[in-house]
Write a protein that holds these residues in place. Structure first.
Motif, PDB file in Angstrom:
ATOM      1  N   GLY A   1      21.893  39.812  53.885  1.00 15.24           N
ATOM      2  CA  GLY A   1      20.674  40.459  53.413  1.00 15.24           C
ATOM      3  C   GLY A   1      20.946  41.501  52.353  1.00 15.24           C
ATOM      4  O   GLY A   1      21.902  42.278  52.454  1.00 15.24           O
ATOM      5  N   PHE A   2      20.085  41.514  51.322  1.00  9.42           N
ATOM      6  CA  PHE A   2      20.211  42.460  50.211  1.00  9.42           C
ATOM      7  C   PHE A   2      18.873  43.139  49.937  1.00  9.42           C
ATOM      8  O   PHE A   2      17.807  42.540  50.115  1.00  9.42           O
ATOM      9  N   LEU A   3      18.943  44.375  49.480  1.00  9.78           N
ATOM     10  CA  LEU A   3      17.768  45.036  48.924  1.00  9.78           C
ATOM     11  C   LEU A   3      17.604  44.593  47.473  1.00  9.78           C
ATOM     12  O   LEU A   3      18.472  43.930  46.908  1.00  9.78           O
ATOM     13  N   GLU A   4      16.496  44.998  46.842  1.00 12.00           N
ATOM     14  CA  GLU A   4      16.244  44.595  45.456  1.00 12.00           C
ATOM     15  C   GLU A   4      17.293  45.127  44.493  1.00 12.00           C
ATOM     16  O   GLU A   4      17.545  44.528  43.453  1.00 12.00           O
TER      17      GLU A   4
ATOM     18  N   GLN B   1      21.989  46.066  46.992  1.00 12.80           N
ATOM     19  CA  GLN B   1      22.748  46.654  48.097  1.00 12.80           C
ATOM     20  C   GLN B   1      22.685  45.747  49.324  1.00 12.80           C
ATOM     21  O   GLN B   1      21.612  45.389  49.804  1.00 12.80           O
ATOM     22  N   LYS B   2      23.846  45.378  49.837  1.00 11.53           N
ATOM     23  CA  LYS B   2      23.915  44.548  51.055  1.00 11.53           C
ATOM     24  C   LYS B   2      23.690  45.433  52.275  1.00 11.53           C
ATOM     25  O   LYS B   2      24.313  46.487  52.398  1.00 11.53           O
ATOM     26  N   PHE B   3      22.818  44.994  53.192  1.00  6.29           N
ATOM     27  CA  PHE B   3      22.557  45.804  54.376  1.00  6.29           C
ATOM     28  C   PHE B   3      22.966  45.123  55.683  1.00  6.29           C
ATOM     29  O   PHE B   3      23.073  45.778  56.715  1.00  6.29           O
TER      30      PHE B   3
ATOM     31  N   ARG C   1       7.066  50.533  57.676  1.00  8.11           N
ATOM     32  CA  ARG C   1       7.895  51.297  58.622  1.00  8.11           C
ATOM     33  C   ARG C   1       9.381  51.251  58.252  1.00  8.11           C
ATOM     34  O   ARG C   1      10.145  52.140  58.643  1.00  8.11           O
ATOM     35  N   GLY C   2       9.791  50.213  57.505  1.00  8.58           N
ATOM     36  CA  GLY C   2      11.221  50.072  57.209  1.00  8.58           C
ATOM     37  C   GLY C   2      11.983  49.688  58.469  1.00  8.58           C
ATOM     38  O   GLY C   2      11.396  49.320  59.486  1.00  8.58           O
ATOM     39  N   ALA C   3      13.308  49.808  58.410  1.00  6.32           N
ATOM     40  CA  ALA C   3      14.125  49.435  59.569  1.00  6.32           C
ATOM     41  C   ALA C   3      15.534  49.983  59.416  1.00  6.32           C
ATOM     42  O   ALA C   3      15.925  50.461  58.341  1.00  6.32           O
ATOM     43  N   GLY C   4      16.278  49.916  60.507  1.00  4.09           N
ATOM     44  CA  GLY C   4      17.688  50.293  60.467  1.00  4.09           C
ATOM     45  C   GLY C   4      17.938  51.754  60.212  1.00  4.09           C
ATOM     46  O   GLY C   4      18.905  52.111  59.526  1.00  4.09           O
ATOM     47  N   ASN C   5      17.070  52.617  60.736  1.00  5.85           N
ATOM     48  CA  ASN C   5      17.234  54.066  60.546  1.00  5.85           C
ATOM     49  C   ASN C   5      17.374  54.441  59.070  1.00  5.85           C
ATOM     50  O   ASN C   5      18.238  55.218  58.677  1.00  5.85           O
ATOM     51  N   GLY C   6      16.503  53.834  58.251  1.00  9.97           N
ATOM     52  CA  GLY C   6      16.492  54.154  56.829  1.00  9.97           C
ATOM     53  C   GLY C   6      17.301  53.215  55.967  1.00  9.97           C
ATOM     54  O   GLY C   6      17.242  53.288  54.738  1.00  9.97           O
ATOM     55  N   LEU C   7      18.066  52.316  56.585  1.00  7.60           N
ATOM     56  CA  LEU C   7      18.877  51.371  55.817  1.00  7.60           C
ATOM     57  C   LEU C   7      17.981  50.451  54.995  1.00  7.60           C
ATOM     58  O   LEU C   7      18.279  50.138  53.843  1.00  7.60           O
TER      59      LEU C   7
ATOM     60  N   ASP D   1       8.288  49.452  52.739  1.00  5.39           N
ATOM     61  CA  ASP D   1       7.712  48.589  51.691  1.00  5.39           C
ATOM     62  C   ASP D   1       8.778  47.892  50.852  1.00  5.39           C
ATOM     63  O   ASP D   1       8.590  47.647  49.657  1.00  5.39           O
ATOM     64  N   ALA D   2       9.899  47.545  51.466  1.00 11.56           N
ATOM     65  CA  ALA D   2      11.011  46.929  50.733  1.00 11.56           C
ATOM     66  C   ALA D   2      10.863  45.415  50.657  1.00 11.56           C
ATOM     67  O   ALA D   2      10.538  44.756  51.645  1.00 11.56           O
ATOM     68  N   THR D   3      11.106  44.872  49.458  1.00 11.66           N
ATOM     69  CA  THR D   3      11.279  43.433  49.291  1.00 11.66           C
ATOM     70  C   THR D   3      12.728  43.104  49.611  1.00 11.66           C
ATOM     71  O   THR D   3      13.645  43.769  49.130  1.00 11.66           O
TER      72      THR D   3
END
Length: 224
Positions: free
Chosen positions: A144-147, A150-152, A201-207, A211-213
């Protein structure tokens, strides 16, 4: 040894890159999907084509084709460093390393087919199996990556595939929908809007921010 040192140096340096082709030499009969230039590397340009097994770099006004491996890691860069035909300088190797990072981010955003819900699906390798059935347990490898690239999270890094019951709301909506639409054996990228992911809400304690794609490189390994 100087090349290996340069490779590791490139991993800790951060540059401002421009994905534009304004300062790049035109490549005849080629539709370029992404260009990488960087003020830290004057007069250098790398040009990439989606799904191609090569890319282009500029050298002294000439455009050179460079083979592109599926695994763009340090071993690949080291092989370029000793290529007797390419014969790159240490600076060129460092530039290529940064260009590959830029291309990895851009490549994730190209070539998607979108569903009515806004889910994007990009097939990297079509599988030969059947579509998975709703209610069956599926086995998936993912990264999984953010836009911003960054790999999470990654089951591949852990060496342990992830399994879940398809269509039973055990995962985010984008996963339930996306995995159901690819055949067993398929590798694909899912572009999941926040509405099908973790929402506001996001996830992963801010990781994963609100509203992240999200981008997931997935491989449907099988159905249990």
């Amino acid at each position: 040894m100087k090349y290996i040192f340069t490779l590791f140096l490139g991993m800790i340096l951060s540059y401002i890159a421009v994905g534009q082709c304004d300062n790049c030499a035109k490549v005849a009969n080629a539709k370029i999907d992404y260009c990488y230039t960087n003020p830290m590397f004057p007069n250098q340009c790398a040009q990439f084509i989606d799904k191609a097994t090569f890319f282009y770099i500029q050298r002294a006004g000439k455009t050179i084709k460079v083979n592109l491996a599926s695994e763009k890691d340090l071993k690949y860069l080291a092989s370029l460093a000793i290529d007797k035909v390419l014969k790159p300088t240490a600076v060129e190797i460092l530039f290529i390393q940064e260009a590959l990072k830029g291309w990895a981010d851009a490549e994730r955003k190209l070539g998607f087919t979108f569903t009515e819900t806004g889910l994007g699906i990009k097939i990297l390798k079509e599988g030969t199996g059947n579509l998975p059935e709703i209610g069956k347990r599926v086995l998936v490898h993912y990264t999984g990556f953010l836009e911003n690239g960054q790999k999470f999270d990654s089951s591949v890094d852990r060496g342990q595939p992830f399994s879940f019951l398809l269509g039973q709301q055990q995962v985010i909506k984008g996963w339930d929908e996306g995995i159901a639409k690819i055949k067993i054996g398929t590798k694909a990228i899912l572009k999941i809007p926040a509405s099908l992911g973790y929402g506001s809400r996001g996830a992963g304690n801010g990781l994963i921010p609100p509203d992240a794609t999200l981008y997931f490189e997935v491989e449907l390994l099988g159905v249990q």
